[in-house]
Design a protein around this motif. Structure first.
Motif, PDB file in Angstrom:
ATOM      1  N   GLN A 171       7.451  19.318   5.814  1.00  0.00           N
ATOM      2  CA  GLN A 171       6.489  18.397   5.203  1.00  0.00           C
ATOM      3  C   GLN A 171       5.802  19.100   4.042  1.00  0.00           C
ATOM      4  O   GLN A 171       5.350  20.240   4.176  1.00  0.00           O
ATOM      5  CB  GLN A 171       5.453  17.945   6.223  1.00  0.00           C
ATOM      6  N   ASP A 172       5.724  18.402   2.910  1.00  0.00           N
ATOM      7  CA  ASP A 172       5.042  18.963   1.751  1.00  0.00           C
ATOM      8  C   ASP A 172       3.532  18.822   1.912  1.00  0.00           C
ATOM      9  O   ASP A 172       3.032  18.460   2.986  1.00  0.00           O
ATOM     10  CB  ASP A 172       5.569  18.358   0.447  1.00  0.00           C
ATOM     11  N   LEU A 173       2.783  19.098   0.880  1.00  0.00           N
ATOM     12  CA  LEU A 173       1.322  19.068   0.934  1.00  0.00           C
ATOM     13  C   LEU A 173       0.765  17.697   1.270  1.00  0.00           C
ATOM     14  O   LEU A 173      -0.348  17.584   1.781  1.00  0.00           O
ATOM     15  CB  LEU A 173       0.750  19.540  -0.411  1.00  0.00           C
ATOM     16  N   ASP A 174       1.535  16.627   0.997  1.00  0.00           N
ATOM     17  CA  ASP A 174       1.100  15.255   1.255  1.00  0.00           C
ATOM     18  C   ASP A 174       1.733  14.646   2.497  1.00  0.00           C
ATOM     19  O   ASP A 174       1.493  13.482   2.803  1.00  0.00           O
ATOM     20  CB  ASP A 174       1.416  14.379   0.040  1.00  0.00           C
ATOM     21  N   GLY A 175       2.571  15.403   3.207  1.00  0.00           N
ATOM     22  CA  GLY A 175       3.222  14.889   4.403  1.00  0.00           C
ATOM     23  C   GLY A 175       4.569  14.231   4.147  1.00  0.00           C
ATOM     24  O   GLY A 175       5.199  13.721   5.074  1.00  0.00           O
ATOM     25  N   ASN A 176       5.047  14.228   2.894  1.00  0.00           N
ATOM     26  CA  ASN A 176       6.398  13.738   2.614  1.00  0.00           C
ATOM     27  C   ASN A 176       7.391  14.689   3.266  1.00  0.00           C
ATOM     28  O   ASN A 176       7.196  15.905   3.227  1.00  0.00           O
ATOM     29  CB  ASN A 176       6.639  13.678   1.100  1.00  0.00           C
ATOM     30  N   THR A 177       8.442  14.153   3.865  1.00  0.00           N
ATOM     31  CA  THR A 177       9.314  14.977   4.695  1.00  0.00           C
ATOM     32  C   THR A 177      10.711  15.134   4.140  1.00  0.00           C
ATOM     33  O   THR A 177      11.403  14.170   3.839  1.00  0.00           O
ATOM     34  CB  THR A 177       9.404  14.393   6.120  1.00  0.00           C
TER      35      THR A 177
ATOM     36  N   GLY B  65       1.929  26.316   2.070  1.00  0.00           N
ATOM     37  CA  GLY B  65       1.067  25.240   2.539  1.00  0.00           C
ATOM     38  C   GLY B  65       1.761  24.068   3.204  1.00  0.00           C
ATOM     39  O   GLY B  65       1.105  23.119   3.612  1.00  0.00           O
ATOM     40  N   GLY B  66       3.080  24.120   3.323  1.00  0.00           N
ATOM     41  CA  GLY B  66       3.818  23.046   3.997  1.00  0.00           C
ATOM     42  C   GLY B  66       3.828  23.237   5.510  1.00  0.00           C
ATOM     43  O   GLY B  66       3.415  24.272   6.019  1.00  0.00           O
ATOM     44  N   HIS B  67       4.291  22.224   6.200  1.00  0.00           N
ATOM     45  CA  HIS B  67       4.442  22.284   7.650  1.00  0.00           C
ATOM     46  C   HIS B  67       5.927  22.197   7.971  1.00  0.00           C
ATOM     47  O   HIS B  67       6.667  21.436   7.336  1.00  0.00           O
ATOM     48  CB  HIS B  67       3.697  21.136   8.330  1.00  0.00           C
ATOM     49  N   VAL B  68       6.364  22.962   8.985  1.00  0.00           N
ATOM     50  CA  VAL B  68       7.784  23.044   9.315  1.00  0.00           C
ATOM     51  C   VAL B  68       7.979  22.841  10.804  1.00  0.00           C
ATOM     52  O   VAL B  68       7.241  23.403  11.623  1.00  0.00           O
ATOM     53  CB  VAL B  68       8.358  24.420   8.889  1.00  0.00           C
ATOM     54  N   TYR B  69       8.974  22.018  11.142  1.00  0.00           N
ATOM     55  CA  TYR B  69       9.330  21.746  12.529  1.00  0.00           C
ATOM     56  C   TYR B  69      10.836  21.883  12.674  1.00  0.00           C
ATOM     57  O   TYR B  69      11.595  21.415  11.818  1.00  0.00           O
ATOM     58  CB  TYR B  69       8.926  20.317  12.929  1.00  0.00           C
ATOM     59  N   GLN B  70      11.278  22.525  13.760  1.00  0.00           N
ATOM     60  CA  GLN B  70      12.714  22.646  13.981  1.00  0.00           C
ATOM     61  C   GLN B  70      13.267  21.345  14.548  1.00  0.00           C
ATOM     62  O   GLN B  70      12.670  20.737  15.430  1.00  0.00           O
ATOM     63  CB  GLN B  70      13.032  23.789  14.932  1.00  0.00           C
ATOM     64  N   VAL B  71      14.387  20.913  14.010  1.00  0.00           N
ATOM     65  CA  VAL B  71      15.069  19.715  14.487  1.00  0.00           C
ATOM     66  C   VAL B  71      15.918  20.104  15.690  1.00  0.00           C
ATOM     67  O   VAL B  71      16.699  21.053  15.625  1.00  0.00           O
ATOM     68  CB  VAL B  71      15.969  19.110  13.381  1.00  0.00           C
TER      69      VAL B  71
ATOM     70  N   LYS C 249       0.821  -1.197   0.000  1.00  0.00           N
ATOM     71  CA  LYS C 249       0.000   0.000   0.000  1.00  0.00           C
ATOM     72  C   LYS C 249       0.863   1.258   0.000  1.00  0.00           C
ATOM     73  O   LYS C 249       1.937   1.286   0.593  1.00  0.00           O
ATOM     74  CB  LYS C 249      -0.891   0.026   1.248  1.00  0.00           C
ATOM     75  N   VAL C 250       0.339   2.280  -0.639  1.00  0.00           N
ATOM     76  CA  VAL C 250       0.952   3.597  -0.570  1.00  0.00           C
ATOM     77  C   VAL C 250       0.695   4.140   0.833  1.00  0.00           C
ATOM     78  O   VAL C 250      -0.446   4.123   1.315  1.00  0.00           O
ATOM     79  CB  VAL C 250       0.360   4.548  -1.633  1.00  0.00           C
ATOM     80  N   SER C 251       1.733   4.605   1.503  1.00  0.00           N
ATOM     81  CA  SER C 251       1.603   5.126   2.868  1.00  0.00           C
ATOM     82  C   SER C 251       0.797   6.410   2.889  1.00  0.00           C
ATOM     83  O   SER C 251       0.864   7.213   1.961  1.00  0.00           O
ATOM     84  CB  SER C 251       2.982   5.439   3.459  1.00  0.00           C
ATOM     85  N   ASP C 252       0.069   6.596   3.966  1.00  0.00           N
ATOM     86  CA  ASP C 252      -0.549   7.888   4.243  1.00  0.00           C
ATOM     87  C   ASP C 252       0.482   8.662   5.055  1.00  0.00           C
ATOM     88  O   ASP C 252       0.564   8.519   6.270  1.00  0.00           O
ATOM     89  CB  ASP C 252      -1.848   7.707   5.027  1.00  0.00           C
ATOM     90  N   THR C 253       1.300   9.450   4.368  1.00  0.00           N
ATOM     91  CA  THR C 253       2.406  10.134   5.031  1.00  0.00           C
ATOM     92  C   THR C 253       1.945  11.280   5.930  1.00  0.00           C
ATOM     93  O   THR C 253       2.767  11.894   6.604  1.00  0.00           O
ATOM     94  CB  THR C 253       3.436  10.640   4.000  1.00  0.00           C
ATOM     95  N   GLN C 254       0.644  11.539   5.955  1.00  0.00           N
ATOM     96  CA  GLN C 254       0.106  12.470   6.950  1.00  0.00           C
ATOM     97  C   GLN C 254       0.039  11.795   8.319  1.00  0.00           C
ATOM     98  O   GLN C 254       0.028  12.460   9.345  1.00  0.00           O
ATOM     99  CB  GLN C 254      -1.299  12.944   6.550  1.00  0.00           C
TER     100      GLN C 254
END
Length: 132
Positions: A118-124, A97-103, A64-69
């Motif tokens: 994270q892009d629009l699909d949750g790919n990181t 529209g992306g999400h950003v978290y500090q490492v 299955k294709v992962s739900d990267t969200q």
């Protein structure tokens, strides 16, 4: 010849994802793009292939294709020239529209800095800079 890396990401909306990556500074390579995929080029060695789900599925057979969200399968780290460049990349991602978290690396920023983007699909992606 240097090794070229092609990271493959499944995406729900190819046009929106292509635009997102273009706004981050990637260039679309029309020679490797069509209605199923966009080849997004960062530099001569690093490329991201955005693949519609059905096309991505054709590479992974019955898996299955992962739900990267909801789940993470990979973190794609790449270096940038400065901490400021990493911050700018993160800001562009947020603005589009992306999400950003500090490492949290545990080192002072003058020695290294990184983000999870994270892009629009949750790919990181993990843009990072380290003092060498």
């Amino acid at each position: 010849m240097a090794t070229m890396v092609f990271v493959n990401f499944p995406v729900n909306d190819l046009a929106a994802s292509t635009t997102f990556y273009e706004k981050l500074g990637f260039k679309k390579n029309e020679n490797f793009s069509d209605h199923n995929a966009s080849c997004m080029v960062w530099d001569e060695n690093f490329n991201i292939m955005l693949l519609v789900h059905d096309f991505y599925q054709s590479f992974i057979e019955e898996r299955k294709v992962s739900d990267t969200q909801k789940t993470s399968g990979a973190l794609i780290a790449f270096s940038l020239e400065s901490a400021e460049a990493v911050k700018n990349f993160g800001e562009l991602a947020k603005e589009n529209g992306g999400h950003v978290y500090q490492v949290e690396s545990g080192m002072p920023e003058e020695d290294g800095y990184g983000l999870e983007v994270q892009d629009l699909d949750g790919n990181t992606l993990e843009p990072m800079w380290m003092k060498m």
